[in-house]
Design a protein around this motif. Structure first.
Motif, PDB file in Angstrom:
ATOM      1  N   ILE A 129       0.870  -1.178   0.000  1.00  0.00           N
ATOM      2  CA  ILE A 129       0.000   0.000   0.000  1.00  0.00           C
ATOM      3  C   ILE A 129       0.907   1.228   0.000  1.00  0.00           C
ATOM      4  N   LYS A 130       0.759   2.045  -1.031  1.00  0.00           N
ATOM      5  CA  LYS A 130       1.687   3.153  -1.227  1.00  0.00           C
ATOM      6  C   LYS A 130       0.930   4.459  -1.317  1.00  0.00           C
ATOM      7  N   GLY A 131       1.284   5.400  -0.450  1.00  0.00           N
ATOM      8  CA  GLY A 131       0.801   6.764  -0.506  1.00  0.00           C
ATOM      9  C   GLY A 131       1.997   7.668  -0.322  1.00  0.00           C
ATOM     10  N   TYR A 132       1.926   8.601   0.643  1.00  0.00           N
ATOM     11  CA  TYR A 132       3.121   9.362   0.995  1.00  0.00           C
ATOM     12  C   TYR A 132       4.142   8.456   1.675  1.00  0.00           C
ATOM     13  N   ASN A 133       3.655   7.380   2.206  1.00  0.00           N
ATOM     14  CA  ASN A 133       4.517   6.353   2.803  1.00  0.00           C
ATOM     15  C   ASN A 133       4.150   5.010   2.179  1.00  0.00           C
ATOM     16  N   THR A 134       4.843   3.954   2.564  1.00  0.00           N
ATOM     17  CA  THR A 134       4.589   2.623   2.015  1.00  0.00           C
ATOM     18  C   THR A 134       4.391   1.620   3.142  1.00  0.00           C
ATOM     19  N   ILE A 135       3.339   0.811   3.018  1.00  0.00           N
ATOM     20  CA  ILE A 135       3.073  -0.285   3.955  1.00  0.00           C
ATOM     21  C   ILE A 135       3.172  -1.582   3.173  1.00  0.00           C
ATOM     22  N   VAL A 136       3.949  -2.524   3.674  1.00  0.00           N
ATOM     23  CA  VAL A 136       4.044  -3.834   3.055  1.00  0.00           C
ATOM     24  C   VAL A 136       3.531  -4.880   4.034  1.00  0.00           C
ATOM     25  N   ILE A 137       2.483  -5.584   3.651  1.00  0.00           N
ATOM     26  CA  ILE A 137       1.913  -6.648   4.477  1.00  0.00           C
ATOM     27  C   ILE A 137       2.449  -7.974   3.948  1.00  0.00           C
ATOM     28  N   ASN A 138       3.137  -8.698   4.801  1.00  0.00           N
ATOM     29  CA  ASN A 138       3.847  -9.909   4.395  1.00  0.00           C
ATOM     30  C   ASN A 138       3.103 -11.184   4.791  1.00  0.00           C
ATOM     31  N   ASP A 139       3.509 -12.275   4.146  1.00  0.00           N
ATOM     32  CA  ASP A 139       3.009 -13.612   4.481  1.00  0.00           C
ATOM     33  C   ASP A 139       1.482 -13.675   4.396  1.00  0.00           C
ATOM     34  N   VAL A 140       0.942 -13.146   3.315  1.00  0.00           N
ATOM     35  CA  VAL A 140      -0.506 -13.139   3.090  1.00  0.00           C
ATOM     36  C   VAL A 140      -0.901 -14.402   2.325  1.00  0.00           C
ATOM     37  N   LEU A 141      -1.935 -15.081   2.796  1.00  0.00           N
ATOM     38  CA  LEU A 141      -2.459 -16.259   2.114  1.00  0.00           C
ATOM     39  C   LEU A 141      -3.856 -15.968   1.575  1.00  0.00           C
ATOM     40  N   THR A 142      -4.235 -16.669   0.521  1.00  0.00           N
ATOM     41  CA  THR A 142      -5.626 -16.642   0.073  1.00  0.00           C
ATOM     42  C   THR A 142      -6.235 -18.003   0.359  1.00  0.00           C
ATOM     43  N   GLY A 143      -7.443 -18.000   0.882  1.00  0.00           N
ATOM     44  CA  GLY A 143      -8.109 -19.238   1.264  1.00  0.00           C
ATOM     45  C   GLY A 143      -9.529 -18.956   1.704  1.00  0.00           C
ATOM     46  N   GLU A 144      -9.971 -19.643   2.738  1.00  0.00           N
ATOM     47  CA  GLU A 144     -11.340 -19.491   3.247  1.00  0.00           C
ATOM     48  C   GLU A 144     -11.308 -18.750   4.580  1.00  0.00           C
ATOM     49  N   VAL A 145     -12.116 -17.697   4.684  1.00  0.00           N
ATOM     50  CA  VAL A 145     -12.140 -16.845   5.883  1.00  0.00           C
ATOM     51  C   VAL A 145     -13.515 -16.932   6.532  1.00  0.00           C
ATOM     52  N   TRP A 146     -13.542 -17.249   7.821  1.00  0.00           N
ATOM     53  CA  TRP A 146     -14.796 -17.352   8.556  1.00  0.00           C
ATOM     54  C   TRP A 146     -14.737 -16.482   9.807  1.00  0.00           C
ATOM     55  N   LEU A 147     -15.872 -15.876  10.134  1.00  0.00           N
ATOM     56  CA  LEU A 147     -16.022 -15.079  11.347  1.00  0.00           C
ATOM     57  C   LEU A 147     -16.756 -15.895  12.387  1.00  0.00           C
ATOM     58  N   ALA A 148     -16.153 -16.045  13.575  1.00  0.00           N
ATOM     59  CA  ALA A 148     -16.781 -16.753  14.694  1.00  0.00           C
ATOM     60  C   ALA A 148     -17.140 -15.740  15.764  1.00  0.00           C
ATOM     61  N   SER A 149     -18.364 -15.825  16.286  1.00  0.00           N
ATOM     62  CA  SER A 149     -18.795 -14.845  17.279  1.00  0.00           C
ATOM     63  C   SER A 149     -19.777 -15.479  18.260  1.00  0.00           C
ATOM     64  N   GLY A 150     -20.068 -14.739  19.329  1.00  0.00           N
ATOM     65  CA  GLY A 150     -21.000 -15.218  20.339  1.00  0.00           C
ATOM     66  C   GLY A 150     -20.531 -14.906  21.729  1.00  0.00           C
ATOM     67  N   GLN A 151     -20.851 -15.805  22.660  1.00  0.00           N
ATOM     68  CA  GLN A 151     -20.430 -15.589  24.041  1.00  0.00           C
ATOM     69  C   GLN A 151     -19.441 -16.649  24.462  1.00  0.00           C
ATOM     70  N   SER A 152     -19.430 -17.038  25.730  1.00  0.00           N
ATOM     71  CA  SER A 152     -18.289 -17.774  26.276  1.00  0.00           C
ATOM     72  C   SER A 152     -18.030 -19.124  25.630  1.00  0.00           C
ATOM     73  N   ASN A 153     -19.067 -19.835  25.212  1.00  0.00           N
ATOM     74  CA  ASN A 153     -18.805 -21.147  24.625  1.00  0.00           C
ATOM     75  C   ASN A 153     -18.078 -21.044  23.288  1.00  0.00           C
TER      76      ASN A 153
END
Length: 469
Positions: free
Chosen positions: A93-117
């Motif tokens: 990501i490049k603007g006035y500065n540059t951010i490089v995000i390393n070790d990125v994978l593509t795959g399946e992304v799931w969101l887990a949510s709820g309470q204590s269990n």
């Protein structure tokens, strides 16, 4: 060089660094090293920058730069097309500065949510922890844990970071989330990212946009019945604003939900609350992702019917398209609100997802779910979904069935399996009109399908239930 010149140069350097910092392009915490992006998708990358600043985002999988400019609100976003599962890649990501995000994978992304269990970790104590923790070295399984926070309005960022699955990181992550992710990884042979945004003891209302609660009198009344507790928020939207809103629109394959124990004060309203939450999240993300949830386990201290009513509300929520429910009444603990068998819960959720989302129809999706009934003289015949191959009883005879006539007086019933149906009757009920199964708080099932999954508790009536909460 004179002292005054040195001071001036230092001042100018500091000023320049301050200006550069003010102009620096930034991204939320969800974008960092080791992240997993949804494969074969159009994913959104977003952040902040100086108004008018040109921002270029490049994924190393195709090295095609995507350009945009920060808005007059100092916000920017781009969409990148991701490839099939793979990596590691970088995102620059490049603007006035540059951010490089390393070790990125593509795959399946799931969101887990709820309470204590859902939040419960191996470190907190689970069955087979000694065997499972050392086996957790999976470089292609990644975790993101959202820190507990509350807010009065939608936030732009949250606290958390992506980590690679190791015995040490797995030990402190959602056990159900880990076992779910591991099963998907094994079956699909792709990287898996699980985002855990859970908070023990929280009612469902805190995870919904409060405008949804305020716009529904049933939900407003139910929310008002929540009592203050010392271990978490109860006010509508408090966790949603701080722990869900900042994740939107990070692309996910679907959501997992294990919650309801803290809504037994108004269990029948949960049949409105859960669909409202599902529809709210889908609306905010902008697409109808799969939403799979766990029915709460039996527990003796809810009161005689509150748990049964809540479970039935969850069953009714299956009318919401694109949902699925895992029943865990056979692997719960009537004496403990936190059953320690998280492995089978994660596996059942994974089987549900593999069947319904990924087309692995050989995986068992669900136990028997009541569909319809037919009165046959003094008997009632019950029909079920997920019973195509037949039903079985774990025990000599079926138990926990009740039957009633028009007097609404339920009595213990005799029940037997006939193929993929159950026939119920009682000598004292000549003209039956309603049946209930597992209609108490702390019960254990013995009706299963041939896949070995238990039937959900249910009732065929909608009569008022007198309960002691």
């Amino acid at each position: 060089m004179k002292k005054s010149q040195i001071i001036l140069q230092v001042f100018l350097a500091l000023s320049l660094s301050i200006v550069n910092a003010a102009w620096a392009v930034t991204v939320p915490a969800i974008f960092n090293d080791h992240m997993v992006l949804q494969q074969n998708a159009e994913v959104t990358i977003w952040g902040s920058g100086k108004s008018g600043e040109e921002v270029t985002v490049t994924g190393s999988w195709d090295n095609k730069p995507v350009k945009t400019k920060a808005s007059n609100l100092a916000k920017w976003s781009v969409k990148l097309k991701t490839p099939a599962a793979g990596g590691p890649y970088t995102v620059t990501i490049k603007g006035y500065n540059t951010i490089v995000i390393n070790d990125v994978l593509t795959g399946e992304v799931w969101l887990a949510s709820g309470q204590s269990n859902m939040e419960w970790s191996a470190a907190a104590g689970i069955d087979k922890a000694e065997q499972e923790i050392p086996k957790a070295n999976y470089p292609e399984i990644r975790f993101f844990s959202v820190a507990h926070q509350t807010a009065d309005g939608p936030q732009l960022d949250l606290k958390g970071e992506w980590v690679v699955s190791t015995p040490e990181t797995m030990k402190h992550f959602s056990a159900i989330g880990y076992f779910f992710g591991r099963e998907l990884h094994h079956e699909l042979n792709v990287p898996v990212g699980v985002i855990n945004s859970s908070w023990g003891g929280t009612p469902g209302e805190v995870w919904v946009n409060p405008e949804v609660i305020a716009g529904d009198p049933v939900l407003t009344k139910a929310a008002a019945q929540q009592k203050e507790v010392e271990y978490g928020p109860i006010q509508p939207g408090k966790a949603y604003h701080a722990m869900i809103a900042p994740l939107i629109p990070y692309r996910i394959a679907g959501a997992l939900w294990y919650q309801g124990e803290s809504n037994t004060s108004a269990p029948e309203a949960y049949a409105t609350l859960l669909p409202a939450l599902i529809n709210n999240w889908r609306s905010e993300w902008g697409y109808d992702f799969p939403f799979y949830f766990v029915q709460i386990a039996p527990y003796k201290d809810y009161g005689p019917y509150a748990g049964a009513l809540l479970r039935d509300s969850q069953r009714k929520s299956l009318n919401t398209p694109g949902t699925g429910m895992v029943v865990v009444s056979d692997i719960g603990n009537n004496d403990d609100i936190h059953p320690r068998n998280k492995l089978d819960v994660g596996k059942r959720l994974a089987n549900l997802a593999l069947n319904k989302t990924y087309g692995k129809t050989e995986r068992p999706a669900s136990g028997p779910l009541f569909r319809d009934m037919k009165v046959e003289g003094r008997k009632v015949r019950l029909f079920f979904d997920y019973a195509e191959n037949g039903l079985v009883s774990k025990g000599k005879a079926l138990t926990n069935f009740e039957i009633a006539g028009e007097d609404q007086n339920f009595v213990k019933a005799d029940a037997r399996i006939e193929g993929n149906t159950v026939v119920v009757q009682a000598k004292s009920v000549k003209n039956p009109v309603a049946v209930r199964y597992e209609w108490s708080n702390a019960v254990n099932p013995n009706l299963y399908n041939k896949a070995g999954l238990p039937a959900s508790s249910f009732r065929t009536d909608n009569w008022p239930v007198k309960q002691q909460l």
